[in-house]
Design a protein around this motif. Structure first.
Motif, PDB file in Angstrom:
ATOM      1  N   LYS A   2     -40.120  -8.503 -21.604  1.00 29.29           N
ATOM      2  CA  LYS A   2     -39.801  -8.112 -22.969  1.00 29.29           C
ATOM      3  C   LYS A   2     -40.980  -8.344 -23.914  1.00 29.29           C
ATOM      4  CE  LYS A   2     -36.140  -8.529 -26.333  1.00 29.29           C
ATOM      5  NZ  LYS A   2     -34.836  -9.117 -26.585  1.00 29.29           N
ATOM      6  N   GLN A   6     -41.961  -6.426 -30.209  1.00 32.51           N
ATOM      7  CA  GLN A   6     -41.122  -5.260 -30.470  1.00 32.51           C
ATOM      8  C   GLN A   6     -39.660  -5.545 -30.176  1.00 32.51           C
ATOM      9  OE1 GLN A   6     -42.409  -1.550 -29.051  1.00 32.51           O
ATOM     10  NE2 GLN A   6     -44.344  -1.676 -30.114  1.00 32.51           N
ATOM     11  N   GLY A   9     -34.632  -4.439 -33.057  1.00 31.55           N
ATOM     12  CA  GLY A   9     -33.833  -4.615 -34.264  1.00 31.55           C
ATOM     13  C   GLY A   9     -33.495  -6.068 -34.489  1.00 31.55           C
ATOM     14  N   ARG A  60     -26.703  -2.970 -28.078  1.00 30.87           N
ATOM     15  CA  ARG A  60     -26.308  -1.587 -27.835  1.00 30.87           C
ATOM     16  C   ARG A  60     -26.775  -1.124 -26.465  1.00 30.87           C
ATOM     17  NH1 ARG A  60     -23.370   2.094 -27.398  1.00 30.87           N
ATOM     18  NH2 ARG A  60     -21.684   1.198 -28.553  1.00 30.87           N
ATOM     19  N   LEU A  61     -28.003  -1.502 -26.139  1.00 32.90           N
ATOM     20  CA  LEU A  61     -28.587  -1.098 -24.874  1.00 32.90           C
ATOM     21  C   LEU A  61     -27.766  -1.628 -23.706  1.00 32.90           C
ATOM     22  CD1 LEU A  61     -30.813   0.585 -25.654  1.00 32.90           C
ATOM     23  CD2 LEU A  61     -32.353  -1.382 -25.601  1.00 32.90           C
ATOM     24  N   GLY A 123     -31.805  12.934 -22.805  1.00 34.57           N
ATOM     25  CA  GLY A 123     -31.694  11.708 -22.029  1.00 34.57           C
ATOM     26  C   GLY A 123     -31.219  10.509 -22.827  1.00 34.57           C
ATOM     27  N   ARG A 124     -31.151  10.666 -24.134  1.00 36.95           N
ATOM     28  CA  ARG A 124     -30.709   9.502 -24.897  1.00 36.95           C
ATOM     29  C   ARG A 124     -29.418   9.736 -25.654  1.00 36.95           C
ATOM     30  NH1 ARG A 124     -34.333   6.890 -28.501  1.00 36.95           N
ATOM     31  NH2 ARG A 124     -36.256   7.399 -27.447  1.00 36.95           N
TER      32      ARG A 124
ATOM     33  N   ARG B  60     -33.341   6.722 -20.276  1.00 32.94           N
ATOM     34  CA  ARG B  60     -33.792   6.100 -21.520  1.00 32.94           C
ATOM     35  C   ARG B  60     -33.241   4.677 -21.637  1.00 32.94           C
ATOM     36  NH1 ARG B  60     -36.987   4.571 -24.673  1.00 32.94           N
ATOM     37  NH2 ARG B  60     -38.672   5.918 -24.068  1.00 32.94           N
ATOM     38  N   LEU B  61     -31.997   4.535 -21.264  1.00 30.76           N
ATOM     39  CA  LEU B  61     -31.349   3.238 -21.377  1.00 30.76           C
ATOM     40  C   LEU B  61     -32.080   2.206 -20.526  1.00 30.76           C
ATOM     41  CD1 LEU B  61     -29.256   3.663 -23.328  1.00 30.76           C
ATOM     42  CD2 LEU B  61     -27.637   4.176 -21.515  1.00 30.76           C
ATOM     43  N   SER B  64     -35.560   1.522 -21.992  1.00 31.27           N
ATOM     44  CA  SER B  64     -35.491   0.742 -23.224  1.00 31.27           C
ATOM     45  C   SER B  64     -35.119  -0.707 -22.952  1.00 31.27           C
ATOM     46  CB  SER B  64     -34.468   1.353 -24.190  1.00 31.27           C
ATOM     47  OG  SER B  64     -34.990   2.518 -24.776  1.00 31.27           O
ATOM     48  N   LEU B  65     -34.157  -0.875 -22.076  1.00 28.90           N
ATOM     49  CA  LEU B  65     -33.717  -2.228 -21.768  1.00 28.90           C
ATOM     50  C   LEU B  65     -34.880  -3.032 -21.178  1.00 28.90           C
ATOM     51  CD1 LEU B  65     -31.186  -3.845 -22.015  1.00 28.90           C
ATOM     52  CD2 LEU B  65     -30.593  -3.229 -19.674  1.00 28.90           C
ATOM     53  N   ALA B  66     -35.601  -2.414 -20.280  1.00 30.03           N
ATOM     54  CA  ALA B  66     -36.717  -3.096 -19.645  1.00 30.03           C
ATOM     55  C   ALA B  66     -37.875  -3.310 -20.616  1.00 30.03           C
ATOM     56  CB  ALA B  66     -37.186  -2.296 -18.429  1.00 30.03           C
ATOM     57  N   GLU B  67     -38.132  -2.318 -21.426  1.00 25.96           N
ATOM     58  CA  GLU B  67     -39.262  -2.434 -22.360  1.00 25.96           C
ATOM     59  C   GLU B  67     -38.926  -3.295 -23.568  1.00 25.96           C
ATOM     60  OE1 GLU B  67     -40.286   1.537 -23.463  1.00 25.96           O
ATOM     61  OE2 GLU B  67     -41.970   1.609 -22.071  1.00 25.96           O
ATOM     62  N   GLY B  68     -37.650  -3.452 -23.824  1.00 21.22           N
ATOM     63  CA  GLY B  68     -37.258  -4.231 -24.984  1.00 21.22           C
ATOM     64  C   GLY B  68     -37.462  -3.508 -26.300  1.00 21.22           C
ATOM     65  N   ARG B  69     -37.438  -2.200 -26.234  1.00 21.55           N
ATOM     66  CA  ARG B  69     -37.535  -1.423 -27.474  1.00 21.55           C
ATOM     67  C   ARG B  69     -36.790  -0.116 -27.326  1.00 21.55           C
ATOM     68  NH1 ARG B  69     -42.149   1.979 -28.708  1.00 21.55           N
ATOM     69  NH2 ARG B  69     -42.239   3.402 -26.968  1.00 21.55           N
ATOM     70  N   HIS B  70     -36.386   0.452 -28.463  1.00 21.82           N
ATOM     71  CA  HIS B  70     -35.564   1.655 -28.417  1.00 21.82           C
ATOM     72  C   HIS B  70     -36.384   2.931 -28.497  1.00 21.82           C
ATOM     73  CE1 HIS B  70     -31.739  -0.552 -29.063  1.00 21.82           C
ATOM     74  NE2 HIS B  70     -32.510  -1.381 -29.741  1.00 21.82           N
ATOM     75  N   ALA B  71     -37.564   2.828 -29.059  1.00 18.56           N
ATOM     76  CA  ALA B  71     -38.356   4.028 -29.348  1.00 18.56           C
ATOM     77  C   ALA B  71     -37.558   4.963 -30.251  1.00 18.56           C
ATOM     78  CB  ALA B  71     -38.776   4.741 -28.068  1.00 18.56           C
ATOM     79  N   ALA B  72     -36.895   4.363 -31.199  1.00 17.51           N
ATOM     80  CA  ALA B  72     -36.125   5.153 -32.155  1.00 17.51           C
ATOM     81  C   ALA B  72     -36.074   4.409 -33.489  1.00 17.51           C
ATOM     82  CB  ALA B  72     -34.714   5.401 -31.634  1.00 17.51           C
ATOM     83  N   ARG B 101     -41.125   8.460 -31.603  1.00 10.45           N
ATOM     84  CA  ARG B 101     -39.862   7.802 -31.931  1.00 10.45           C
ATOM     85  C   ARG B 101     -38.804   8.824 -32.319  1.00 10.45           C
ATOM     86  NH1 ARG B 101     -40.973   2.614 -32.547  1.00 10.45           N
ATOM     87  NH2 ARG B 101     -43.137   2.027 -32.911  1.00 10.45           N
ATOM     88  N   ARG B 124     -29.421  -0.158 -32.781  1.00 14.95           N
ATOM     89  CA  ARG B 124     -29.839   0.838 -31.803  1.00 14.95           C
ATOM     90  C   ARG B 124     -31.202   1.442 -32.121  1.00 14.95           C
ATOM     91  NH1 ARG B 124     -26.258   5.088 -30.378  1.00 14.95           N
ATOM     92  NH2 ARG B 124     -24.321   4.021 -30.775  1.00 14.95           N
ATOM     93  N   VAL B 125     -31.925   0.804 -32.993  1.00 16.51           N
ATOM     94  CA  VAL B 125     -33.262   1.293 -33.339  1.00 16.51           C
ATOM     95  C   VAL B 125     -34.238   0.126 -33.488  1.00 16.51           C
ATOM     96  CG1 VAL B 125     -32.371   3.330 -34.529  1.00 16.51           C
ATOM     97  CG2 VAL B 125     -32.710   1.199 -35.790  1.00 16.51           C
ATOM     98  N   ASP B 126     -35.510   0.464 -33.627  1.00 15.89           N
ATOM     99  CA  ASP B 126     -36.524  -0.584 -33.789  1.00 15.89           C
ATOM    100  C   ASP B 126     -36.814  -0.883 -35.250  1.00 15.89           C
ATOM    101  OD1 ASP B 126     -36.960  -0.685 -30.975  1.00 15.89           O
ATOM    102  OD2 ASP B 126     -38.120   1.160 -31.147  1.00 15.89           O
TER     103      ASP B 126
END
Lengths: 341, 341
Positions: A2, A6, A9, A60-61, A123-124, B60-61, B64-72, B101, B124-126
DNA sequence: TTGTAGGCGTTATCAA
DNA sequence: TTGATAACGCCTACAA
């Protein structure tokens, strides 16, 4: 791993910390929070207290991954400019939110690699609302093939997806007949269809089916005020039709400006009509005769249709057409027996 | 458990299936796809082939979960109606998309439990872009406390978040002085500020600082055409000011309609001005004198500011003010020495 | 250059 | 009524 720079939220505290603090297992926390299984009153209290103290909100994720759904929909439009897309989007967002779904937007105009953007969006989210012009047909077909839940708006029916549009042909005929009733004989259709099968194409066909050879098609680069202005100016300089039927209100506003610049009176020297009944249509001088389409309802219906597709309440595509209304104002000429808005 | 009736968009095939088909491990597939580590050319080929055949897109899920960010990012506005929010949103979306994003929108007007909706969105966003009126101050403070990256638009600076707005006070003075130059002496400000510290409040203060007791504040329920119309009609019936300075263009359009209904000439009987320079302002008759603010740029800047906050390039809040431009048109009266747009 | 395995934060099954 | 634990789909340190 992680990336701490970043964080997603506000979420930092996990269900594990809540569980530890409350002295229970994460399963119990989950149940207590979702009411999805039996939890002793006393236990629930402890859990809620811990949640409160730690300010816990489920990620949420995590939820989405476990539930297998995003609780979000996507909307793809060519451009948010202009009132039409905005209004539809507004109606859509309201219902989507009511149904517990977030709305992710994507504008394609002027973008490279549109297909990738749309696929990424697909995809999202759990389903997509696509405006007719915004995505190329082959892509739509591919999305259908991939099983993406799809509602396409403002275009003719296609297999595998819901489609939704306002009525065009009959209204176009009504408009054409109204104009013919004014006694005009030489017409131009400004904003000739750029795609076949879309709204503008239907309007053009409807108008022509009544006026026949008396109306000529004049193209604009886009359906915008600027392009309408340019094309109208050229048209009015060269050969002045008695009435200009425009593909939509924005093009019509451009035509009004062109007429003004050339010192022509509307509707005295040339009549002008639009389509959509956007806000500016009522405020323009002369006020625009136009065809009102229920933009907000279009969006609302789309949201419900998509919801049905996603939840599986319905799995056969449906094709809906909403009714429109001719709005007669000053720009098409004096017409005492009609009611003005 | 995954609910099969609610697959997440087009994603069904996972990285495991790709790995199996390519005869490698999932780690290799990941590396090959992201270019994040060494992969033999031959291996890469196999992987790409499998990806192609299976039509694989990473979830995407999962990413995002792995990266720790939503890219949104999220955008919160009171209402999408009217051109102002649309334009800002447009500028925002363009840049956000460019930065990779997605944009999730939320409209708060007429919603119950706004705070919950906004918090859910935050999850659900960054980061969040919030329009001044859309979220209550205490909530903003809470979001800041929770560490949510925040850009607030159209309001005065607040601690812990970026703020961004167009210049109001100086432009308001310039407008007031321009009107005074016309010789008007009795003014009304239509659309009195409903909140303190927002754009309209600044405009009101600026105008009043020049006109002093010569201008009275007249409230509208909202800043819309309808409300502007109602308030203007009442005002014009009761006591007719020589000039009506409106909080924004939509209110001004309402005032124009009211004057028309009462048979008053604008600017002959009463002058009217707006703010924003929305599309309809140019098309109204008379065309509206107004103050143009760079709505699209506002959105674009907000997107970049939020990106800086999220990526951590910058961590101290910044407060930016964009410049505006007085646009003199017909609605404020004949004024030969000025350039018309 | 590649594979194993642990972690990201939930939900839900199943046994206790 | 509760708790372990196996998914969900991906990323990546670390070992091989």
């Amino acid at each position: 791993m992680k990336a701490l720079t970043q964080r997603s939220g506000s979420m930092d505290v996990t269900i594990y910390e809540v569980a530890k603090r409350a002295g229970v297992s994460i399963a119990t926390v989950s149940r207590a929070l979702r009411g999805t299984g039996p939890v002793a009153a006393k236990t629930r209290e402890k859990v809620l207290k811990a949640v409160e103290e730690l300010n816990f909100t489920p990620s949420r994720l995590g939820v989405s991954l476990a539930e297998g759904r995003h609780a979000a929909n996507g909307v793809v439009f060519p451009d948010l400019a202009g009132p039409y897309y905005t209004e539809v989007l507004l109606g859509y967002e309201e219902v989507a939110s009511e149904l517990g779904r977030s709305v992710v937007i994507l504008s394609t105009k002027g973008r490279t690699r549109v297909n990738d953007l749309i696929k990424d969006l697909a995809g999202r989210v759990d389903g997509l609302l696509v405006f007719g012009h915004a995505a190329p047909d082959p892509l739509i077909a591919e999305l259908v093939r991939l099983g993406v839940r799809l509602v396409v708006i403002s275009r003719d029916p296609l297999p595998g997806a819901d489609t939704l549009r306002s009525e065009n042909t009959a209204s176009a005929r009504a408009l054409a007949e109204h104009l013919a009733g004014h006694g005009y004989e030489r017409f131009a259709f400004l904003g000739a269809p750029l795609t076949s099968g879309d709204d503008v194409d239907e309007r053009w066909r409807g108008v022509r089916s009544v006026l026949g050879g008396a109306i000529e098609a004049v193209a604009t680069r886009e359906y915008t005020v600027e392009c309408g202005f340019d094309a109208a100016r050229a048209l009015l300089k060269d050969r002045r039709p008695e009435a200009i039927v425009c593909s939509d209100d924005e093009v019509a506003l451009g035509a009004l400006l062109a007429a003004e610049e050339l010192g022509l009176d509307v509707p005295g020297d040339v009549a002008v009509t639009g389509w959509d009944d956007i806000m500016a249509a009522r405020h323009a001088r002369p006020a625009l005769t136009t065809v009102r389409q229920p933009m907000r309802e279009l969006g609302a219906r789309a949201a419900r249709a998509l919801d049905e597709l996603i939840t599986g309440v319905r799995d056969t595509p449906r094709h809906l057409i909403l009714t429109t209304e001719l709005v007669v104002r000053a720009s098409c000429g004096p017409h005492p027996q009609e009611v003005r808005t």
